[in-house]
Design an enzyme around this catalytic site. Structure first.
Site, PDB file in Angstrom:
ATOM      1  N   ASP A  71      -7.630   8.511  50.588  1.00 39.40           N
ATOM      2  CA  ASP A  71      -8.346   7.438  51.256  1.00 39.40           C
ATOM      3  C   ASP A  71      -9.486   7.009  50.354  1.00 39.40           C
ATOM      4  O   ASP A  71      -9.975   7.778  49.532  1.00 39.40           O
ATOM      5  CB  ASP A  71      -8.882   7.918  52.609  1.00 39.40           C
ATOM      6  CG  ASP A  71      -9.529   6.766  53.373  1.00 39.40           C
ATOM      7  OD1 ASP A  71      -8.895   5.712  53.500  1.00 39.40           O
ATOM      8  OD2 ASP A  71     -10.691   6.921  53.804  1.00 39.40           O
ATOM      9  N   GLU A  73     -13.336   4.852  50.230  1.00 43.58           N
ATOM     10  CA  GLU A  73     -14.405   4.105  50.880  1.00 43.58           C
ATOM     11  C   GLU A  73     -14.821   3.041  49.873  1.00 43.58           C
ATOM     12  O   GLU A  73     -14.877   3.298  48.671  1.00 43.58           O
ATOM     13  CB  GLU A  73     -15.592   5.009  51.218  1.00 43.58           C
ATOM     14  CG  GLU A  73     -15.277   6.110  52.237  1.00 43.58           C
ATOM     15  CD  GLU A  73     -14.894   5.606  53.631  1.00 43.58           C
ATOM     16  OE1 GLU A  73     -15.329   4.497  53.992  1.00 43.58           O
ATOM     17  OE2 GLU A  73     -14.141   6.296  54.326  1.00 43.58           O
ATOM     18  N   HIS A  92     -14.547   9.058  58.296  1.00 45.44           N
ATOM     19  CA  HIS A  92     -15.336   8.115  57.513  1.00 45.44           C
ATOM     20  C   HIS A  92     -16.033   8.727  56.328  1.00 45.44           C
ATOM     21  O   HIS A  92     -17.042   8.258  55.863  1.00 45.44           O
ATOM     22  CB  HIS A  92     -16.313   7.345  58.386  1.00 45.44           C
ATOM     23  CG  HIS A  92     -15.591   6.261  59.129  1.00 45.44           C
ATOM     24  ND1 HIS A  92     -14.795   5.352  58.500  1.00 45.44           N
ATOM     25  CD2 HIS A  92     -15.513   5.993  60.449  1.00 45.44           C
ATOM     26  CE1 HIS A  92     -14.259   4.550  59.397  1.00 45.44           C
ATOM     27  NE2 HIS A  92     -14.664   4.923  60.589  1.00 45.44           N
ATOM     28  N   ASP A 100     -11.024  11.433  56.056  1.00 46.36           N
ATOM     29  CA  ASP A 100      -9.931  10.569  56.499  1.00 46.36           C
ATOM     30  C   ASP A 100      -8.604  10.981  55.873  1.00 46.36           C
ATOM     31  O   ASP A 100      -7.552  10.890  56.506  1.00 46.36           O
ATOM     32  CB  ASP A 100     -10.233   9.106  56.145  1.00 46.36           C
ATOM     33  CG  ASP A 100     -11.169   8.483  57.175  1.00 46.36           C
ATOM     34  OD1 ASP A 100     -11.638   9.232  58.047  1.00 46.36           O
ATOM     35  OD2 ASP A 100     -11.424   7.268  57.098  1.00 46.36           O
TER      36      ASP A 100
END
Lengths: 762, 121
Positions: A576, A578, A717, A722
């Site tokens: 994942d 960000e 998050h 995640d």
């Protein structure tokens, strides 16, 4: 239907049986009679025929009713029972047949129930045994894992393809230290279950060692191991020992079509469950059984530092011997000439004495230089080990409290200090000093302090009250260190000398106390970090450092990912990102990358990639609200041009998995060209797969899916958090996909693509 | 006629003792402080014996030894190598390259003189 048909048939037969004989007899009599008799017969019979017909009909009805009753009870009842028995056999084990109907049928039902009961007991027994066996295996595995993680040597177990099946934390740390570039971010990216050992060690070396081992096994060697020293890309020296993992009970006939060829990996197809380490197998070899190698155990030691130290010591020795030979020769020749020539003139004599003075002072200087330069390497002849100073002090404190019943307090202990010591002797020394202070000076409490200066660590034993004299300490230094019944051949002085350390007594008048100070060498450049963060994070669960099921795993042809392999057999990198925003094409950037591996259907929480990235652009305050990553956190972090190649390496040879993968992949792909890495592997999207599995659900957000599949969501998050959730979701999805007939990677990709088109249409 | 001795060593502090000793024994003495000079000097001086140091600038004692052995006029010349390198491999090398005796420093001057006398006898 069939039963009903049979019933109608039976009723018809009954009807025929009831009317047939009468009709036949009537017909026969009629044929035999004369005309008059016939007329009389007809006259007699015809008026009575309706009564007879009615009686027959009634009898038939009664007969059919009886038949129906029997049919209901025996035929229908038995088929119904058969159905319930099927149910009992399959879907619902606890179901029992209700005994009803005639006694024979009831008896049958009871017998069936008894059988079912017996079966259940057997099954339960088997299940219980399996559970116990599993628990034992699990316990053994845990014990093995614990043992492995405590070993000071790096241990790696590989199958014949060089895939890693087991490694311990020391191996992980060693390889982590070896890794080039910014791989500190990857948490041991190079080593991982199912990864290839050849990314670390040279293939030729391993193959050669395996051949040697084969050779030894064939000769029936008691120790079929091979040793080699190899240098890595970073110039580190590794000493490796290789021991084979053998399959027991596999006696291979020489005449077999496919002779076992361990190097090509053929013939080891079902090795997994029976693989055992090589110890104690030589007897079997003697008996003539050819043992099949299914893999190997590598014990790995980084000897770079030992080697350097060795080289240093060698150099010191060299400069102390050869370096002084010439000078000593000059002096000796001069002195002997002087002695042998008493008649020598004065100016000659002066020149000779000048030579002696000059050479002697040069020698002293050289000695001094050598000593200071090689001091470290010269004093480490004792088997000293690098330990965290605070650990030693803690053990000493506990010992003193236990043995002497003397309260200990900690004072200013620097928890980051490492020293190079013989820990047992040092703890003995501290305990000895405490016991002498207690016996001779009746101190009520002792405080332990840790401090450092340059390459020295100070261990201070502080007490208030009676001062001691330095002479007392001198005396104590030379006593054997006996505490209670525990005796030691060593003196305090021995211990101090052993470390090239010192000890003295000092008074701190301002603080009204006195202390003994033991000076010890600090451990230089410590490459093993004090705490391994990821390990501690998940210490509650058993470390997932091994997977022996991989013994049986075979590499597919080529290094690419075979689309027709089953989803359960593949390795995945679940990741994942960000980001600063949602639009990569408008300049939004990745600020965090997190990934976790799935191998053999297990989420490997230790094999992770977790890295903040400096985006080189300001962060969006609204986004900070979501991911909680601030400017301060990303400042000074590596940039994507170093992180992405490391991430690429982490993901090598695995299928990528992400939630809403197209979003993350867009970010990655936009950077591919600039950074020269390319993510060509297949990508699975848990969002699309969720739509495949539950097409009628409204939400396919990660939280909703996790909730649906019963997964606890914590630490969301962050990229890694995640990735964990996505990984767990994905693992739960695999059996659900299998129920739908989606077994292989290709099928999963196709299904995901179809839903994607379906979604796009709306 | 007294024997001729050539001393080859770059360290004046050993040369002084060696020179004094040899003269005291009544030998004719020449001194060279590096390998090249040593070869030139040897050609003119034709020494009966060479005391040769191994570690020297320009040309090492091993090279000098080999070169001396290649000169026909110096066939009978004895060579004693004096060196601070005491390893067995180096002793073997020196002897293989034509040295008659290999002496590691430090040495006893008395033994050296005895050694020289026996070689020249």
């Amino acid at each position: 239907m069939k039963a009903r048909f049979r019933f109608i048939l039976a009723a018809s037969v009954l009807g025929l049986l009831m009317t047939g004989p009468f009709a036949l007899i009537g017909l026969l009599l009629f044929a035999d009679a004369k005309d008059a008799e016939r007329a009389a017969f007809a006259q007699f019979l015809l008026p009575r025929l309706p009564v007879g017909g009615v009686i027959t009909l009634l009898a038939l009805v009664a007969g059919v009713l009886l038949l129906r009753g029997l049919f209901q009870q025996y035929v229908r009842g038995l088929s119904r029972m058969a159905e319930t028995l099927r149910l009992m056999l399959g879907a619902n084990r606890n179901f029992r047949v209700a005994p009803e109907g005639p006694s024979e049928v009831r008896e049958l039902a009871r017998a069936a129930n008894d059988l079912a009961q017996q079966r259940d007991e057997l099954l339960n027994d088997v299940e219980a045994q399996i559970r116990t066996a599993k628990a034992t295996v699990e316990e053994e595995k845990n014990r093995l894992a614990a043992l492995m993680s405590e070993l000071a040597l790096g241990v790696v177990v590989c199958n014949l393809d060089g895939r890693i099946l087991l490694y311990n934390s020391r191996a992980r740390l060693q390889f982590k230290a070896l890794a080039q570039g910014p791989t500190s971010m990857s948490g041991g990216a190079l080593i991982g279950l199912g990864r290839s050992i050849f990314s670390i060690l040279e293939r030729g070396q391993i193959t050669h060692s395996l051949e040697n081992i084969q050779q030894r096994l064939r000769r029936g060697s008691a120790e079929p191991t091979a040793n080699f020293i190899t240098s890595t890309r970073g110039g580190q020296l590794l000493r490796c020992q290789m021991a084979p993992v053998l399959r027991t009970g596999a006696i291979l006939a020489k005449s077999e079509d496919n002779p076992p060829d361990p190097l090509s990996g053929k013939g080891g197809d079902e090795a997994g469950s029976q693989a055992v380490p090589a110890q104690g197998v030589s007897a079997a070899t003697m008996l003539g059984a050819e043992l099949q190698v299914t893999g190997y155990v590598l014990t790995i030691e980084n000897i770079t530092r030992n080697f350097e130290r060795e080289a240093e010591r060698d150099q010191a020795l060299q400069s102390l011997t050869d370096g002084n030979r010439a000078a000593l020769a000059n002096i000796r020749a001069a002195v002997e000439t002087l002695i042998g020539s008493p008649e020598m003139e004065v100016d000659y004599r002066e020149r000779f004495t000048g030579v002696i003075a000059e050479e002697a002072s040069a020698m002293s200087q050289r000695l001094e230089t050598t000593m200071s330069r090689f001091a470290d390497s010269l004093k480490t002849r004792w088997p000293l080990e690098d330990v965290l100073a605070i650990d030693i002090v803690a053990v000493a404190a506990r010992r003193i409290q236990d043995r002497l019943n003397l309260p200990i307090k900690n004072e200013d202990q620097d928890a980051t200090l490492w020293m190079r010591v013989d820990s047992f002797a040092l703890i003995q020394a501290i305990t000895f000093l405490a016991s002498r202070l207690q016996d001779d000076y009746a101190i009520r409490e002792l405080r332990l302090r840790l401090a450092a200066e340059g390459t020295m660590v100070f261990v201070d034993l502080i007490w208030s009250g009676t001062p001691v004299s330095s002479e007392t300490l001198y005396a104590w230094e030379l006593e054997p260190m006996n505490v209670g019944a525990e005796t030691s051949p060593l003196t305090l002085r021995d211990v101090v000398d052993r470390h090239g350390g010192e000890i003295w007594y000092q008074r701190d008048k301002a603080a009204h106390n006195a202390f003994f100070r033991i000076v010890l060498p600090a451990a230089v450049t410590h490459d093993v970090p004090a705490t391994d963060q990821t390990q501690h994070l998940h210490s509650a669960s058993r470390p997932e450092y091994y997977d022996f099921d991989l013994f049986a795993a075979r590499d597919a042809e080529g290094s690419g990912i075979d689309l027709d392999r089953r989803l359960t057999d593949l390795a995945y990198s679940v990741f994942d990102t960000e980001t600063t925003g949602l639009q990569p094409s408008n300049g939004d950037e990745i600020i965090q990358l997190g990934a976790v591996r799935i191998v053999n259907n297990r989420l490997l929480r230790q094999e992770i990639f977790d890295q903040l990235v400096d985006p080189m652009i300001p962060l969006n305050p609204e986004a900070i609200q979501i991911h909680g990553i601030t400017e301060a956190m990303v400042n000074g972090q590596p940039r994507l041009d170093v992180v992405l190649p490391a991430f690429h390496e982490f993901c090598a040879e695995t299928v990528l998995v992400a939630h809403n993968a197209s979003f993350d992949m867009r970010f990655l792909q936009l950077k591919e060209d600039g950074l020269g890495v390319r993510f060509t592997q297949p990508v699975l999207d848990t969002l699309l797969l969720s739509a495949v599995i539950h097409p009628n659900q409204e939400s396919h957000r990660l939280e909703s899916i996790a909730e649906r599949l019963g997964i606890n969501v914590i630490g969301r998050h962050t990229a890694l958090g995640d990735a964990y959730v996505t990984g767990e979701v994905f693992l739960k999805m695999i059996p659900l996909l299998a129920d739908m007939g989606i077994l292989t990677l290709r099928q999963a990709l196709d299904a995901a693509q179809k839903t994607w088109f379906a979604r796009v249409k709306y | 006629m007294s024997h001729r001795i050539l001393i080859v060593d770059d360290e004046p502090n050993i040369v002084i003792s060696l020179e004094y000793l040899m003269k005291k024994e009544g030998f004719q003495v020449a001194v060279a402080t590096d390998g090249e000079t040593a070869l030139q000097l040897a050609a003119e001086f034709i020494p009966d014996l060479v005391l040769l140091d191994v570690m020297m600038p320009k040309k090492s004692g091993f090279e000098v030894c080999q070169a001396l052995r290649a000169v026909p006029a110096l066939m009978a010349t004895k060579i004693i190598m004096l060196t601070a390198k005491g390893r067995e491999t180096e002793v073997t090398k020196g002897l293989a390259l034509g040295a008659d005796v290999y002496i590691t420093k430090p040495f006893s001057t008395k033994d050296l003189v005895l050694q020289i006398k026996s070689l020249l006898a």
